[in-house]
Every structure is written in structure tokens, then in C-alpha cells.
Design a protein around this motif. Structure first.
Motif, PDB file in Angstrom:
ATOM      1  N   UNK A 141     -34.572   1.342  14.442  1.00  0.00           N
ATOM      2  CA  UNK A 141     -33.444   1.338  15.383  1.00  0.00           C
ATOM      3  C   UNK A 141     -33.438   0.030  16.175  1.00  0.00           C
ATOM      4  N   UNK A 142     -34.590  -0.331  16.730  1.00  0.00           N
ATOM      5  CA  UNK A 142     -34.667  -1.573  17.495  1.00  0.00           C
ATOM      6  C   UNK A 142     -34.422  -2.794  16.638  1.00  0.00           C
ATOM      7  N   UNK A 143     -34.964  -2.806  15.425  1.00  0.00           N
ATOM      8  CA  UNK A 143     -34.743  -3.935  14.518  1.00  0.00           C
ATOM      9  C   UNK A 143     -33.273  -4.059  14.156  1.00  0.00           C
ATOM     10  N   UNK A 144     -32.605  -2.924  13.927  1.00  0.00           N
ATOM     11  CA  UNK A 144     -31.172  -2.949  13.597  1.00  0.00           C
ATOM     12  C   UNK A 144     -30.352  -3.455  14.774  1.00  0.00           C
ATOM     13  N   UNK A 145     -30.749  -3.054  15.986  1.00  0.00           N
ATOM     14  CA  UNK A 145     -30.043  -3.548  17.166  1.00  0.00           C
ATOM     15  C   UNK A 145     -30.147  -5.062  17.270  1.00  0.00           C
ATOM     16  N   UNK A 146     -31.347  -5.596  17.132  1.00  0.00           N
ATOM     17  CA  UNK A 146     -31.523  -7.043  17.208  1.00  0.00           C
ATOM     18  C   UNK A 146     -30.679  -7.750  16.134  1.00  0.00           C
ATOM     19  N   UNK A 147     -30.705  -7.224  14.917  1.00  0.00           N
ATOM     20  CA  UNK A 147     -29.978  -7.865  13.821  1.00  0.00           C
ATOM     21  C   UNK A 147     -28.474  -7.834  14.063  1.00  0.00           C
ATOM     22  N   UNK A 148     -27.941  -6.676  14.451  1.00  0.00           N
ATOM     23  CA  UNK A 148     -26.506  -6.558  14.713  1.00  0.00           C
ATOM     24  C   UNK A 148     -26.093  -7.429  15.899  1.00  0.00           C
ATOM     25  N   UNK A 149     -26.973  -7.551  16.877  1.00  0.00           N
ATOM     26  CA  UNK A 149     -26.683  -8.382  18.041  1.00  0.00           C
ATOM     27  C   UNK A 149     -26.387  -9.811  17.601  1.00  0.00           C
ATOM     28  N   UNK A 150     -27.212 -10.335  16.702  1.00  0.00           N
ATOM     29  CA  UNK A 150     -27.008 -11.694  16.202  1.00  0.00           C
ATOM     30  C   UNK A 150     -25.706 -11.787  15.420  1.00  0.00           C
ATOM     31  N   UNK A 151     -25.476 -10.845  14.520  1.00  0.00           N
ATOM     32  CA  UNK A 151     -24.265 -10.889  13.682  1.00  0.00           C
ATOM     33  C   UNK A 151     -22.999 -10.738  14.504  1.00  0.00           C
TER      34      UNK A 151
ATOM     35  N   UNK B 268     -34.778  -9.062   7.906  1.00  0.00           N
ATOM     36  CA  UNK B 268     -33.397  -8.816   7.492  1.00  0.00           C
ATOM     37  C   UNK B 268     -32.534 -10.065   7.659  1.00  0.00           C
ATOM     38  N   UNK B 269     -32.605 -10.709   8.809  1.00  0.00           N
ATOM     39  CA  UNK B 269     -31.764 -11.874   9.074  1.00  0.00           C
ATOM     40  C   UNK B 269     -32.109 -13.044   8.161  1.00  0.00           C
ATOM     41  N   UNK B 270     -33.381 -13.188   7.809  1.00  0.00           N
ATOM     42  CA  UNK B 270     -33.773 -14.264   6.900  1.00  0.00           C
ATOM     43  C   UNK B 270     -33.252 -14.014   5.492  1.00  0.00           C
ATOM     44  N   UNK B 271     -33.107 -12.745   5.124  1.00  0.00           N
ATOM     45  CA  UNK B 271     -32.556 -12.409   3.807  1.00  0.00           C
ATOM     46  C   UNK B 271     -31.051 -12.605   3.759  1.00  0.00           C
TER      47      UNK B 271
ATOM     48  N   UNK C 100     -30.792  -1.613   4.820  1.00  0.00           N
ATOM     49  CA  UNK C 100     -31.867  -2.485   4.329  1.00  0.00           C
ATOM     50  C   UNK C 100     -33.103  -2.362   5.222  1.00  0.00           C
ATOM     51  N   UNK C 101     -32.889  -2.289   6.533  1.00  0.00           N
ATOM     52  CA  UNK C 101     -34.011  -2.151   7.454  1.00  0.00           C
ATOM     53  C   UNK C 101     -34.652  -0.770   7.317  1.00  0.00           C
ATOM     54  N   UNK C 102     -33.828   0.264   7.177  1.00  0.00           N
ATOM     55  CA  UNK C 102     -34.376   1.599   6.947  1.00  0.00           C
ATOM     56  C   UNK C 102     -35.214   1.621   5.668  1.00  0.00           C
ATOM     57  N   UNK C 103     -34.834   0.784   4.706  1.00  0.00           N
ATOM     58  CA  UNK C 103     -35.544   0.739   3.432  1.00  0.00           C
ATOM     59  C   UNK C 103     -36.954   0.188   3.531  1.00  0.00           C
ATOM     60  N   UNK C 104     -37.219  -0.630   4.537  1.00  0.00           N
ATOM     61  CA  UNK C 104     -38.608  -1.107   4.680  1.00  0.00           C
ATOM     62  C   UNK C 104     -39.264  -0.555   5.955  1.00  0.00           C
ATOM     63  N   UNK C 105     -38.873   0.671   6.332  1.00  0.00           N
ATOM     64  CA  UNK C 105     -39.458   1.315   7.504  1.00  0.00           C
ATOM     65  C   UNK C 105     -40.962   1.509   7.362  1.00  0.00           C
ATOM     66  N   UNK C 106     -41.415   1.831   6.147  1.00  0.00           N
ATOM     67  CA  UNK C 106     -42.861   2.008   5.942  1.00  0.00           C
ATOM     68  C   UNK C 106     -43.621   0.705   6.194  1.00  0.00           C
ATOM     69  N   UNK C 107     -42.994  -0.400   5.846  1.00  0.00           N
ATOM     70  CA  UNK C 107     -43.610  -1.697   6.088  1.00  0.00           C
ATOM     71  C   UNK C 107     -43.704  -1.968   7.588  1.00  0.00           C
ATOM     72  N   UNK C 108     -42.650  -1.613   8.321  1.00  0.00           N
ATOM     73  CA  UNK C 108     -42.676  -1.756   9.773  1.00  0.00           C
ATOM     74  C   UNK C 108     -43.819  -0.930  10.375  1.00  0.00           C
ATOM     75  N   UNK C 109     -43.965   0.283   9.892  1.00  0.00           N
ATOM     76  CA  UNK C 109     -45.041   1.139  10.401  1.00  0.00           C
ATOM     77  C   UNK C 109     -46.410   0.523  10.133  1.00  0.00           C
TER      78      UNK C 109
END
Length: 390
Positions: A371-381, A117-120, A6-15
């Protein structure tokens, strides 16, 4: 496991977010426009518990999970540096003399990506506190946020942060338990003599010669007073004195940075600096006024939290891209204040080849934001998993 789809899917938005932030850098505590951008994104994600104006322009937002539990804190710094950018990028700073030369635009973006991601999904128990901090580059916004009570007010019981790292393969995580970055203090010495005509030095008490002697003697603290097993840096960075060739001045000024990892070494250095400066000054017939300005403490990673964070990082990038015993370094970080208040860990995230931090040609590598966003999200989960139901 890898980068979250899901995070990879909005990579362009992150950029797009990151490049907007790069174009509009702000300094110190004056990160109001950046904070507004952050809050607008958080509200778009459906996050309603948002507190603004902490440490002048800081933001803390809370996402509620799907069950009872504790609160984990994730921190990103927002401020830029007073540097004239030379990247030539289409998204280069539009504010001359200000630029994101330390990747804080990327740090903010990665935390926003995790927040989206976490809010979704809200696939975690308890709460996550998203900490967007101003003034890491010197003024110490981290300390101010802690002093203003964010840890208690939001009941944060552990806290984590990421920092981009050029020169290390993109997507590689590096950390270490214990001190990962040094404490930083600043030395000020005013050497006070008696000026006069340079042709008659015997009628003066020359602060210039004394200052040179003090600077040379300071180097013996590292070579002769320090245990060789303890890391220590004392770098004299400024000497100011005089105004013309035929006048011996009244005063000289010496400035230095001090980097230590332990309180014992820090106290020894402070004591010896005073003794050396005052003793050397007396030997030249002048006087030294010594002032030591305490800065950020050492950034100290909790051992258990560091192991846990490394496990999560391996889930995102694989075993071969996580280093758990990175050598500690002499740089300093005001995330140290948050780690003094709560256990947690600070990690570096490699961004590949390119100019180093604080360089006018530096630019954050947008490819590592997911990568960093996924790390933060997985850390919480992983830290606060939902209870399994039968």
C-alpha cells in the motif's frame, strides 16, 4: 484504483527485505549496513545515479523519467532504537538492545518497493529522488542531509514521507494541512545551592527544596501563561540530586521536554521558563542556570501538497480510508527540516492493531508495505505525468 498490481506481485519480496532489515537494526548515523542493503537493491533495479555517505550513511538515488520535468523527493528513515525486542518473531533483532520499534524498516521497504516499480516503468516526467535517511530518532539526520545540500544538489522541488501508525485500521491514510507534529525542545536546569549536614538545614541553601518548587511552578506556564487555544506540553522527566540521607547536596538537576506548534508560543515558553526557574531559585536563596536545547521544529504540511497527497491516497485505498483532518500530535519528526526547505506533506499509514511505536513488542505489518509503495509510486506519476501525445 487500488494497490498497483505489479507491486502486489512482489509483495513477498518486500516482506523478505523488511524482515532482513528488522533482524539487523542500526542506530543513529551508523546505518552503513542498512545503506549497503539499500544500494544493492537499487542497483539490482537498474538505478545508476546513487550518492552514498550523505549525513554519514544516508543515500540519495535518482530515477530518470521519460521526459523533461522537475524532481520530486520521497523520504524514508533507516535507523532503529536502543530497545530490547520482545516480539518473539522469527525475524526478531539479532542485535541485543537494538530494534526497529518505530517501523523504519517498513518505511525503507516501502520506498524500495516504489523504486523497483518506478525504475521498471519510468512512466513519469522529470526525476524522482529517493532519500534514505539515517538518524531520525534523535540526532537529526534530516537536518544534516538538508544542510549538506540535497535539496539544491538534486533540484528537489517537493518532498513527501510516510510513517506507519499502529492502532489505526491497516491501509488507512491520515494527514492534515499545517502543523501535524510538534516542535520539541529540551530544558536543562542546574540548581546550585550550598550543601551541608541534613540535621542543620539552616546552615545550608537547599537545592532539593528549590528544585521541587521550580518543578511545581513550571506547571503554571501551561495553565496561566498559555492561550487556551494553543497546544503546549511541558513535561518534567528527570530530577537528580543527592547521594545519602544525612547530607543536603550542593546541586540538583531538572530535565524536561517542551512541545509547541508556533514560534510565538515557543518563545513565550522559553522566556517564562527562565523567569520562573531563576525567580523561584532566588526565593529559596539558591541559583538556577537554565539551558534550553533547540530540537526538531514543527512538522508543517503544505496545504496544497497535502490535498494532493490525499487525492493520491484515495486512488490507492478508496475515499473511506483517507482522513485529511487528523488531529495534530505532540510527537516530533526531523522530516520537519525537509518540509522547511521544500513544500510537501507527511502522512501516517495505519497498520492495524498491536503494540504502539517505541514499544519492545512492536513489529511492522508487512501487509501494508504494498500500500505504501503504491502510494509513493502513484504520487510520482500523478505529480509529474508524461505529456500526452496526439
Amino acid at each position: 484504483m487500488a494497490v498497483i498490481n505489479r507491486i502486489a506481485g512482489f509483495a513477498d519480496e518486500l516482506t523478505a527485505w523488511r524482515r532482513h532489515l528488522h533482524e539487523t537494526p542500526e542506530l543513529g548515523f551508523d546505518c552503513h549496513e542498512t545503506a549497503r542493503f539499500v544500494v544493492e537493491r537499487l542497483r539490482e533495479f537498474g538505478i545508476t545515479q546513487i550518492e552514498e555517505g550523505i549525513a554519514t550513511s544516508g543515500v540519495v538515488a535518482v530515477i530518470e523519467g521519460m521526459g523533461e520535468g522537475p524532481c520530486i523527493g520521497l523520504r524514508a528513515d533507516m535507523d532503529a532504537l536502543p530497545i530490547l525486542e520482545t516480539t518473539g518473531a522469527a525475524w526478531a533483532s539479532k542485535r541485543a538492545g537494538k530494534m526497529h520499534a518505530c517501523g523504519h524498516d517498513g518505511h525503507t521497504t516501502m520506498l524500495l518497493g516504489a523504486a523497483k516499480y518506478l525504475a521498471e516503468t519510468r512512466n513519469f516526467a522529470g526525476r524522482v529522488a529517493l532519500i534514505f535517511q539515517p538518524a531520525e530518532e534523535g540526532p537529526g539526520g534530516g537536518q544534516v542531509m538538508v544542510d549538506e545540500g540535497i535539496m539544491d544538489r538534486f533540484a528537489i522541488d517537493q518532498v513527501y514521507a510516510l510513517h506507519t501508525l499502529p492502532g489505526v485500521p491497516a491501509g488507512t491514510f491520515e494527514t492534515t494541512p499545517g502543523p501535524i507534529m510538534a516542535a520539541v525542545d529540551t530544558l536543562h536546569i542546574e540548581v546550585i545551592g550550598e550543601g551541608g549536614h541534613a540535621a542543620m538545614p539552616h546552615e545550608t541553601r537547599d537545592p532539593v527544596v528549590a528544585a521541587v518548587g521550580i518543578v511545581q511552578a513550571i506547571q503554571t506556564i501551561v495553565s496561566r501563561n498559555r492561550n487556551p487555544l494553543d497546544d503546549l506540553v511541558i513535561s518534567v522527566t528527570q530530577i537528580h540530586t543527592g547521594s545519602v540521607d544525612n547530607v543536603i547536596p550542593e546541586t540538583a538537576y531538572i530535565n524536561a521536554t517542551i512541545r509547541t506548534f508556533t514560534a510565538d508560543v515557543q518563545l513565550m515558553v522559553h522566556r517564562r521558563l527562565r523567569e520562573v526557574a531563576e525567580g523561584q531559585a532566588a526565593s529559596y536563596g539558591v541559583r538556577a542556570e537554565v539551558r534550553i536545547e533547540l530540537g526538531y521544529p514543527a512538522t508543517y504540511n503544505d496545504a496544497a501538497k497535502t490535498r494532493f497527497a490525499a487525492e493520491v491516497a484515495r486512488e490507492v485505498v478508496g475515499d473511506g480510508a483517507v482522513i485529511e483532518d487528523r488531529p495534530r500530535e505532540m510527537g516530533a519528526e526531523d522530516f520537519s527540516y525537509m518540509l522547511e526547505a521544500r513544500p510537501g506533506a507527511y502522512l501516517f499509514l495505519g497498520q492495524g492493531a498491536g503494540p504502539g511505536l517505541h514499544h519492545p513488542g512492536f513489529d511492522f505489518n508487512d501487509a501494508v508495505a504494498p500500500v505504501g509503495a503504491s502510494f509513493f509510486a502513484r504520487l510520482v506519476e500523478r505529480a509529474q505525468p508524461l505529456a500526452k501525445t496526439e
